[in-house]
Design a protein around this motif. Structure first.
Motif, PDB file in Angstrom:
ATOM      1  N   LYS A 138       0.800  -1.217   0.000  1.00 44.52           N
ATOM      2  CA  LYS A 138       0.000   0.000   0.000  1.00 44.52           C
ATOM      3  C   LYS A 138       0.838   1.275   0.000  1.00 44.52           C
ATOM      4  O   LYS A 138       0.403   2.289  -0.516  1.00 44.52           O
ATOM      5  N   VAL A 139       2.041   1.230   0.549  1.00 43.22           N
ATOM      6  CA  VAL A 139       2.898   2.418   0.542  1.00 43.22           C
ATOM      7  C   VAL A 139       3.208   2.828  -0.898  1.00 43.22           C
ATOM      8  O   VAL A 139       3.125   4.003  -1.241  1.00 43.22           O
ATOM      9  N   TYR A 140       3.522   1.851  -1.736  1.00 50.59           N
ATOM     10  CA  TYR A 140       3.811   2.144  -3.142  1.00 50.59           C
ATOM     11  C   TYR A 140       2.573   2.652  -3.868  1.00 50.59           C
ATOM     12  O   TYR A 140       2.655   3.552  -4.702  1.00 50.59           O
ATOM     13  N   VAL A 141       1.432   2.079  -3.518  1.00 51.48           N
ATOM     14  CA  VAL A 141       0.176   2.533  -4.117  1.00 51.48           C
ATOM     15  C   VAL A 141      -0.094   3.978  -3.705  1.00 51.48           C
ATOM     16  O   VAL A 141      -0.507   4.800  -4.524  1.00 51.48           O
ATOM     17  N   GLY A 142       0.136   4.292  -2.447  1.00 55.98           N
ATOM     18  CA  GLY A 142      -0.060   5.657  -1.966  1.00 55.98           C
ATOM     19  C   GLY A 142       0.842   6.655  -2.680  1.00 55.98           C
ATOM     20  O   GLY A 142       0.408   7.752  -3.033  1.00 55.98           O
ATOM     21  N   ILE A 143       2.077   6.276  -2.899  1.00 58.10           N
ATOM     22  CA  ILE A 143       3.007   7.152  -3.630  1.00 58.10           C
ATOM     23  C   ILE A 143       2.539   7.319  -5.074  1.00 58.10           C
ATOM     24  O   ILE A 143       2.530   8.434  -5.608  1.00 58.10           O
ATOM     25  N   ALA A 144       2.117   6.221  -5.695  1.00 61.32           N
ATOM     26  CA  ALA A 144       1.620   6.294  -7.078  1.00 61.32           C
ATOM     27  C   ALA A 144       0.379   7.174  -7.154  1.00 61.32           C
ATOM     28  O   ALA A 144       0.236   7.987  -8.080  1.00 61.32           O
ATOM     29  N   LEU A 145      -0.509   7.042  -6.194  1.00 63.01           N
ATOM     30  CA  LEU A 145      -1.722   7.852  -6.175  1.00 63.01           C
ATOM     31  C   LEU A 145      -1.383   9.328  -5.980  1.00 63.01           C
ATOM     32  O   LEU A 145      -1.952  10.199  -6.642  1.00 63.01           O
ATOM     33  N   ALA A 146      -0.450   9.614  -5.094  1.00 65.14           N
ATOM     34  CA  ALA A 146      -0.026  11.005  -4.882  1.00 65.14           C
ATOM     35  C   ALA A 146       0.570  11.589  -6.163  1.00 65.14           C
ATOM     36  O   ALA A 146       0.273  12.727  -6.526  1.00 65.14           O
ATOM     37  N   ILE A 147       1.375  10.803  -6.858  1.00 63.54           N
ATOM     38  CA  ILE A 147       1.954  11.261  -8.130  1.00 63.54           C
ATOM     39  C   ILE A 147       0.839  11.522  -9.148  1.00 63.54           C
ATOM     40  O   ILE A 147       0.867  12.517  -9.870  1.00 63.54           O
ATOM     41  N   PHE A 148      -0.139  10.634  -9.178  1.00 60.97           N
ATOM     42  CA  PHE A 148      -1.286  10.822 -10.077  1.00 60.97           C
ATOM     43  C   PHE A 148      -1.978  12.152  -9.781  1.00 60.97           C
ATOM     44  O   PHE A 148      -2.290  12.918 -10.687  1.00 60.97           O
ATOM     45  N   TYR A 149      -2.216  12.439  -8.497  1.00 59.48           N
ATOM     46  CA  TYR A 149      -2.866  13.697  -8.125  1.00 59.48           C
ATOM     47  C   TYR A 149      -2.023  14.905  -8.536  1.00 59.48           C
ATOM     48  O   TYR A 149      -2.565  15.943  -8.913  1.00 59.48           O
ATOM     49  N   VAL A 150      -0.712  14.781  -8.466  1.00 62.43           N
ATOM     50  CA  VAL A 150       0.165  15.867  -8.925  1.00 62.43           C
ATOM     51  C   VAL A 150       0.036  16.033 -10.440  1.00 62.43           C
ATOM     52  O   VAL A 150      -0.053  17.152 -10.948  1.00 62.43           O
ATOM     53  N   LEU A 151      -0.013  14.927 -11.159  1.00 66.08           N
ATOM     54  CA  LEU A 151      -0.075  14.977 -12.624  1.00 66.08           C
ATOM     55  C   LEU A 151      -1.385  15.557 -13.145  1.00 66.08           C
ATOM     56  O   LEU A 151      -1.402  16.169 -14.220  1.00 66.08           O
ATOM     57  N   ILE A 152      -2.478  15.370 -12.413  1.00 71.07           N
ATOM     58  CA  ILE A 152      -3.753  15.905 -12.906  1.00 71.07           C
ATOM     59  C   ILE A 152      -4.012  17.339 -12.420  1.00 71.07           C
ATOM     60  O   ILE A 152      -4.956  17.970 -12.867  1.00 71.07           O
ATOM     61  N   PHE A 153      -3.170  17.847 -11.542  1.00 72.14           N
ATOM     62  CA  PHE A 153      -3.352  19.197 -11.014  1.00 72.14           C
ATOM     63  C   PHE A 153      -3.380  20.275 -12.104  1.00 72.14           C
ATOM     64  O   PHE A 153      -4.169  21.218 -12.005  1.00 72.14           O
ATOM     65  N   PRO A 154      -2.580  20.163 -13.173  1.00 71.53           N
ATOM     66  CA  PRO A 154      -2.682  21.172 -14.231  1.00 71.53           C
ATOM     67  C   PRO A 154      -4.091  21.282 -14.828  1.00 71.53           C
ATOM     68  O   PRO A 154      -4.497  22.355 -15.272  1.00 71.53           O
ATOM     69  N   GLY A 155      -4.846  20.201 -14.816  1.00 77.42           N
ATOM     70  CA  GLY A 155      -6.227  20.264 -15.291  1.00 77.42           C
ATOM     71  C   GLY A 155      -7.087  21.146 -14.404  1.00 77.42           C
ATOM     72  O   GLY A 155      -7.930  21.905 -14.890  1.00 77.42           O
ATOM     73  N   ASN A 156      -6.871  21.057 -13.104  1.00 78.57           N
ATOM     74  CA  ASN A 156      -7.611  21.915 -12.173  1.00 78.57           C
ATOM     75  C   ASN A 156      -7.207  23.378 -12.356  1.00 78.57           C
ATOM     76  O   ASN A 156      -8.043  24.274 -12.290  1.00 78.57           O
ATOM     77  N   ILE A 157      -5.921  23.596 -12.580  1.00 78.91           N
ATOM     78  CA  ILE A 157      -5.445  24.965 -12.823  1.00 78.91           C
ATOM     79  C   ILE A 157      -6.036  25.493 -14.125  1.00 78.91           C
ATOM     80  O   ILE A 157      -6.491  26.635 -14.193  1.00 78.91           O
ATOM     81  N   ALA A 158      -6.044  24.661 -15.166  1.00 80.89           N
ATOM     82  CA  ALA A 158      -6.609  25.069 -16.455  1.00 80.89           C
ATOM     83  C   ALA A 158      -8.083  25.426 -16.316  1.00 80.89           C
ATOM     84  O   ALA A 158      -8.557  26.388 -16.927  1.00 80.89           O
ATOM     85  N   GLN A 159      -8.809  24.665 -15.522  1.00 91.09           N
ATOM     86  CA  GLN A 159     -10.222  24.965 -15.317  1.00 91.09           C
ATOM     87  C   GLN A 159     -10.382  26.347 -14.693  1.00 91.09           C
ATOM     88  O   GLN A 159     -11.266  27.108 -15.078  1.00 91.09           O
ATOM     89  N   TYR A 160      -9.510  26.676 -13.756  1.00 88.39           N
ATOM     90  CA  TYR A 160      -9.572  27.996 -13.122  1.00 88.39           C
ATOM     91  C   TYR A 160      -9.149  29.105 -14.094  1.00 88.39           C
ATOM     92  O   TYR A 160      -9.861  30.090 -14.264  1.00 88.39           O
ATOM     93  N   VAL A 161      -8.012  28.925 -14.737  1.00 90.74           N
ATOM     94  CA  VAL A 161      -7.464  29.965 -15.621  1.00 90.74           C
ATOM     95  C   VAL A 161      -8.380  30.223 -16.820  1.00 90.74           C
ATOM     96  O   VAL A 161      -8.558  31.369 -17.242  1.00 90.74           O
ATOM     97  N   ASN A 162      -8.980  29.167 -17.341  1.00 89.82           N
ATOM     98  CA  ASN A 162      -9.841  29.293 -18.532  1.00 89.82           C
ATOM     99  C   ASN A 162     -11.295  29.564 -18.185  1.00 89.82           C
ATOM    100  O   ASN A 162     -12.136  29.622 -19.088  1.00 89.82           O
ATOM    101  N   HIS A 163     -11.599  29.685 -16.895  1.00 89.33           N
ATOM    102  CA  HIS A 163     -12.964  29.968 -16.434  1.00 89.33           C
ATOM    103  C   HIS A 163     -13.961  28.928 -16.960  1.00 89.33           C
ATOM    104  O   HIS A 163     -15.059  29.261 -17.394  1.00 89.33           O
TER     105      HIS A 163
END
Length: 121
Positions: free
Chosen positions: A53-78
């Motif tokens: 599970k530790v490796y899964v948690g790290i992978a999940l955290a990396i996934f959340y970092v990788l999708i963060f630009p989508g959240n930023i794009a949603q904000y920047v592009n209104h």
């Protein structure tokens, strides 16, 4: 994660497509389906790959970092999606991504391992 994966591939597909930044050189639908598959795998790993599970948690955290630009794009592009129809709501959402990252690390024990001091060698 599994529910989000199902949403990616079915009833929330358009909402997720709205979050894919325009600079991503792939089809928005492909990105949404691929990230949905990743979420399905990560969600399944959280349940069935418990001994690692530790490796899964790290992978999940990396996934959340990788999708963060989508959240930023949603904000920047209104972009309205997921009921976030004001800049204030979209901005507030940005502050929850670090919480998800920490939650993935904490809930799997990865945070404890990553923050342990190593003995002097």
């Amino acid at each position: 994660m599994v529910l989000a994966a199902i949403g990616h591939m079915t009833f929330q597909r358009e909402e997720f497509q709205a979050q894919v930044p325009d600079w991503v050189p792939l089809s928005k639908d492909f990105v949404v389906i691929a990230s949905g598959i990743a979420e399905l795998l990560l969600g399944g790993a959280m349940v069935f790959y418990y001994k690692k599970k530790v490796y899964v948690g790290i992978a999940l955290a990396i996934f959340y970092v990788l999708i963060f630009p989508g959240n930023i794009a949603q904000y920047v592009n209104h972009t309205d999606a997921f009921g976030l129809d004001t800049d204030k709501a979209r901005l507030i959402r940005l502050f929850f991504q670090p919480v998800l990252i920490l939650w993935a690390l904490w809930s799997t024990g990865a945070l404890k391992i990553l923050t342990q001091k190593k003995p002097n060698q």
